[in-house]
Scaffold this motif. Structure first.
Motif, short mmCIF file in Angstrom:
data_model
loop_
_atom_site.label_atom_id
_atom_site.label_comp_id
_atom_site.label_asym_id
_atom_site.label_seq_id
_atom_site.Cartn_x
_atom_site.Cartn_y
_atom_site.Cartn_z
N PRO A 58 99.18 57.43 43.62
CA PRO A 58 100.54 57.15 43.14
C PRO A 58 100.84 55.66 43.17
O PRO A 58 100.17 54.90 43.85
CB PRO A 58 101.41 57.89 44.16
N SER A 59 101.85 55.28 42.44
CA SER A 59 102.22 53.88 42.40
C SER A 59 103.71 53.75 42.61
O SER A 59 104.45 54.72 42.53
CB SER A 59 101.84 53.27 41.05
N ARG A 60 104.17 52.52 42.88
CA ARG A 60 105.60 52.25 42.95
C ARG A 60 106.08 51.59 41.66
O ARG A 60 107.04 52.02 41.04
CB ARG A 60 105.92 51.36 44.15
N ALA A 61 105.35 50.57 41.22
CA ALA A 61 105.79 49.82 40.05
C ALA A 61 105.67 50.64 38.77
O ALA A 61 106.35 50.36 37.78
CB ALA A 61 105.00 48.53 39.93
N GLY B 286 92.31 56.10 42.91
CA GLY B 286 92.63 55.11 43.94
C GLY B 286 94.12 54.98 44.13
O GLY B 286 94.92 55.47 43.33
N GLY B 287 94.50 54.29 45.21
CA GLY B 287 95.92 54.14 45.54
C GLY B 287 96.56 52.89 44.99
O GLY B 287 97.75 52.86 44.73
N ASP B 288 95.79 51.80 44.85
CA ASP B 288 96.27 50.53 44.30
C ASP B 288 97.52 50.03 45.02
O ASP B 288 98.56 49.78 44.41
CB ASP B 288 96.54 50.67 42.80
N THR B 289 97.41 49.86 46.34
CA THR B 289 98.50 49.32 47.14
C THR B 289 98.53 47.81 46.96
O THR B 289 97.65 47.10 47.46
CB THR B 289 98.28 49.66 48.63
N THR B 290 99.55 47.28 46.28
CA THR B 290 99.58 45.85 45.98
C THR B 290 100.74 45.12 46.65
O THR B 290 100.84 43.90 46.52
CB THR B 290 99.68 45.61 44.46
N THR B 291 101.60 45.82 47.35
CA THR B 291 102.74 45.18 48.02
C THR B 291 102.88 45.68 49.45
O THR B 291 102.47 46.80 49.77
CB THR B 291 104.06 45.47 47.28
N ALA B 292 103.47 44.85 50.29
CA ALA B 292 103.73 45.26 51.68
C ALA B 292 104.63 46.49 51.72
O ALA B 292 104.48 47.35 52.60
CB ALA B 292 104.36 44.10 52.44
N LYS B 293 105.55 46.58 50.78
CA LYS B 293 106.47 47.71 50.74
C LYS B 293 105.73 49.03 50.53
O LYS B 293 106.18 50.09 51.00
CB LYS B 293 107.49 47.50 49.61
N ALA B 294 104.60 49.00 49.84
CA ALA B 294 103.88 50.22 49.51
C ALA B 294 102.94 50.69 50.61
O ALA B 294 102.35 51.76 50.49
CB ALA B 294 103.08 50.01 48.22
N GLY C 160 105.75 53.17 51.98
CA GLY C 160 104.77 54.12 51.48
C GLY C 160 104.69 54.14 49.96
O GLY C 160 105.37 53.38 49.28
N PRO C 161 103.80 54.99 49.43
CA PRO C 161 103.16 56.11 50.09
C PRO C 161 101.93 55.77 50.93
O PRO C 161 101.53 56.55 51.77
CB PRO C 161 102.75 57.02 48.93
N GLY C 162 101.30 54.62 50.71
CA GLY C 162 100.14 54.23 51.49
C GLY C 162 98.86 54.88 51.03
O GLY C 162 98.84 55.82 50.23
N MET C 163 97.76 54.37 51.58
CA MET C 163 96.44 54.85 51.18
C MET C 163 96.19 56.31 51.52
O MET C 163 95.54 57.03 50.78
CB MET C 163 95.36 53.98 51.83
N SER C 164 96.71 56.74 52.67
CA SER C 164 96.40 58.10 53.13
C SER C 164 96.98 59.17 52.22
O SER C 164 96.51 60.32 52.23
CB SER C 164 96.92 58.30 54.55
N PHE C 165 97.98 58.82 51.40
CA PHE C 165 98.59 59.79 50.49
C PHE C 165 97.56 60.40 49.56
O PHE C 165 97.67 61.56 49.16
CB PHE C 165 99.70 59.10 49.68
N LEU C 166 96.54 59.62 49.19
CA LEU C 166 95.48 60.14 48.33
C LEU C 166 94.84 61.39 48.93
O LEU C 166 94.51 62.33 48.20
CB LEU C 166 94.39 59.09 48.15
N LEU C 167 94.68 61.38 50.25
CA LEU C 167 93.96 62.47 50.92
C LEU C 167 94.88 63.54 51.49
O LEU C 167 94.51 64.71 51.55
CB LEU C 167 93.07 61.89 52.02
N THR C 168 96.08 63.14 51.91
CA THR C 168 96.99 64.12 52.50
C THR C 168 97.75 64.91 51.45
O THR C 168 98.16 66.05 51.70
CB THR C 168 98.00 63.44 53.43
N THR C 169 97.95 64.33 50.26
CA THR C 169 98.77 64.98 49.24
C THR C 169 98.02 65.21 47.93
O THR C 169 97.98 66.32 47.42
CB THR C 169 100.04 64.15 48.96
#
Length: 298
Positions: free
Chosen positions: A216-219, A246-254, A261-270
């Motif tokens: 997932p992404s935020r932007a 992939g998660g593509d976490t590019t900001t501290a907020k993510a 969040g959602p953070g890297m673990s979201f890929l595996l937990t959700t």
């Protein structure tokens, strides 16, 4: 082999993989949201490992605050294999004058970081990350891709591409594969979830490249609801063996641990449980383990 920050790894040992993410990232386009906190990066990887993650492929290229010297310790402390990148992003991500400074020796920089080390460290990159433009390849993107192809032919390293809003992936293949003779199996097309056109995705898959969906992404949250539909179209068409996630976490907020969040673990937990329910355990195994082991191998 796959080149990690701790050295070469046999592909079958890569394990459950986040195929596109960032532990450290700094762009002039994201002021105040820099990923430059080593403690936060360590905590994020620990959470990913606790969810069953075993590998993270970083797509942060040259000049954007990779903090390569921090990566071996994070990998050692968490047991998670990390792949670092060389390459160059779109010009607007850099301070004024930076691109002009590195441009004359770009292929040399890529080759050095793949074979000797990033900066003053002995950490070698395992990936070349470059970027296209919105629905076209501008002069900057074309020049960078020529340098990436030169470094690929000298080393065998795979090339991963940021597609602006998911567009122009066909133009990238026209250049890298058809003109510069990079094998399509060494090309990873990123951000395709941001251009959820099933027909276009099937056409790209037919050409033999890897298709990376970064969510997932935020932007780009408007495209997230289309993710499983995009995957379903390709799986039904017989291209499940070309997919990466992939998660593509590019900001501290993510970040998941220190941000919103959602953070890297979201890929595996959700996402992984949803993919398993929708498409079966074998397809989930392809996307998270077996496909990355092939896509990131030299």
């Amino acid at each position: 082999m796959i080149r990690t920050v701790l050295g070469e790894l046999e592909p079958e040992r890569l394990g459950v993989c986040d195929s596109h993410d960032h532990l450290f990232f700094r762009s002039v386009l994201l002021p105040g949201q820099e990923l430059d906190d080593a403690a936060a990066a360590l905590a994020e990887v620990r959470e990913f490992a606790a969810a069953g993650g075993q590998a993270i492929v970083q797509w942060t290229p040259h000049g954007l605050g990779r903090r390569a010297e921090e990566l071996p310790a994070i990998s050692t402390q968490t047991g998670v294999s990390l792949v670092a990148a060389t390459g160059l992003h779109r010009a607007e991500h850099y301070p004024e004058g930076f691109v002009e400074q590195v441009r004359p020796r770009l292929a040399e920089i890529f080759h050095h970081e793949l074979t000797v080390g990033i900066g003053n460290s002995s950490v070698r990159a395992g990936l070349i990350k470059v970027a296209g433009g919105f629905h076209r390849l501008d002069e900057h993107a074309t020049f960078v891709m020529h340098a990436a192809a030169e470094a690929h032919h000298a080393t065998g390293a795979p090339i991963a591409i940021h597609h602006e809003l998911g567009s122009a992936a066909d133009a990238v293949l026209d250049l890298l594969v058809d003109t510069l003779a990079v094998p399509p199996t060494s090309v990873i097309l990123g951000h395709l979830n941001r251009f959820p056109d099933a027909r276009a995705h099937r056409d790209l898959a037919k050409r033999g490249a890897w298709l990376a969906f970064d969510g997932p992404s935020r932007a780009n949250n408007a495209t997230d609801p289309h993710l499983l539909d995009c995957l379903a179209e390709l799986i039904d068409a017989g291209y499940g063996d070309r997919l990466l996630l992939g998660g593509d976490t590019t900001t501290a907020k993510a970040r998941g641990v220190t941000g919103e969040g959602p953070g890297m673990s979201f890929l595996l937990t959700t996402l992984r449980p949803r993919i398993t329910r929708e498409f079966g355990a074998d397809t989930a195994e392809l996307i998270f383990r077996r496909n990355p082991a092939r896509a990131f191998a030299w």
